[in-house]
Structures are given as structure tokens and as C-alpha cells.
Design an enzyme around this catalytic site. Structure first.
Site, PDB file in Angstrom:
ATOM      1  N   CYS A 109      35.520  36.573  35.694  1.00  0.00           N
ATOM      2  CA  CYS A 109      36.482  37.684  35.641  1.00  0.00           C
ATOM      3  C   CYS A 109      37.594  37.387  34.640  1.00  0.00           C
ATOM      4  O   CYS A 109      38.387  36.463  34.845  1.00  0.00           O
ATOM      5  CB  CYS A 109      37.040  37.889  37.052  1.00  0.00           C
ATOM      6  SG  CYS A 109      38.532  38.882  37.145  1.00  0.00           S
ATOM      7  N   CYS A 113      41.171  37.661  35.968  1.00  0.00           N
ATOM      8  CA  CYS A 113      41.413  36.541  36.896  1.00  0.00           C
ATOM      9  C   CYS A 113      41.861  35.307  36.109  1.00  0.00           C
ATOM     10  O   CYS A 113      42.785  34.601  36.516  1.00  0.00           O
ATOM     11  CB  CYS A 113      40.151  36.201  37.681  1.00  0.00           C
ATOM     12  SG  CYS A 113      39.550  37.540  38.734  1.00  0.00           S
TER      13      CYS A 113
END
Length: 108
Positions: free
Chosen positions: A32, A35
Site C-alpha cells: 500500500c 501506508c
């Protein structure tokens, strides 16, 4: 300096629900992009708010039960816990100052 704690489905209750401090729980995954973007921000927050909050990360690929329990559909999702209750949720990355404001408002 406080370190970010890496939790799993098995350690969630101890790491988050039984914490003496409010917890910022980051649902994330290695693939991600956003993230990865907020990871250093969360490291900074763990250090700056040491003694006030505990920062915990849980990898949704490895620990799907907790993510399902909180209805996590997209990541990063941050859930702030105070006294074992979820008091705030933030889906998506935020700049550091907005994250700190959200945390401080949630744990006040």
C-alpha cells in the site's frame, strides 16, 4: 523513545484493548503506497507522544480477523482507541499535523 508495536490477530487484545494508554491502530499492508507514506509520520508520532499514546500497526494481509471486525475496507485506516473502545476512525493518509490534531482531540 516509544517504538511502533506490530500486532497480530493473536496479540490484538493484549496490544490494543488491554493497553494502559490510548492506542493509534494503523491497518496497513506492505503493498500500500499511502501506508508507506504515513509510516514515518506514525514513527514520529510514537516518539513525540511517547507516554500519551501507543502506536500499533496491524498488517491486514497477515491479520484479517481484526480488520474484518472493524470493517476495514481500504487502507491505511487508523482507529484510535481509548479505554478499549474505538473513539475515532480515519481512512486514508493525513499530514502529520492533522493526524496529531485528530489523536489529541480523540484522547482528550
Amino acid at each position: 523513545m516509544s517504538e511502533v508495536v506490530h500486532a497480530t490477530d493473536a496479540s490484538f487484545e493484549q496490544d490494543v484493548l488491554q493497553s494502559n494508554l490510548p492506542v493509534v491502530l494503523d491497518f496497513w499492508a506492505p503493498w500500500c503506497g499511502p501506508c508507506k507514506m504515513i509510516a514515518p509520520i506514525l514513527d514520529d508520532i510514537a516518539a513525540e507522544l511517547d507516554g500519551k499514546v501507543k502506536v500499533v500497526k496491524i498488517n491486514v494481509d497477515e491479520s484479517q480477523q481484526v480488520a474484518a471486525k472493524f470493517g476495514v475496507r481500504s487502507i491505511p485506516t487508523l482507529v484510535i482507541f481509548k479505554e478499549a473502545k474505538a473513539v475515532a476512525t480515519q481512512v486514508g493518509a493525513l499530514p502529520k499535523n492533522q493526524l496529531i490534531a485528530l489523536i489529541e482531540k480523540s484522547i482528550a
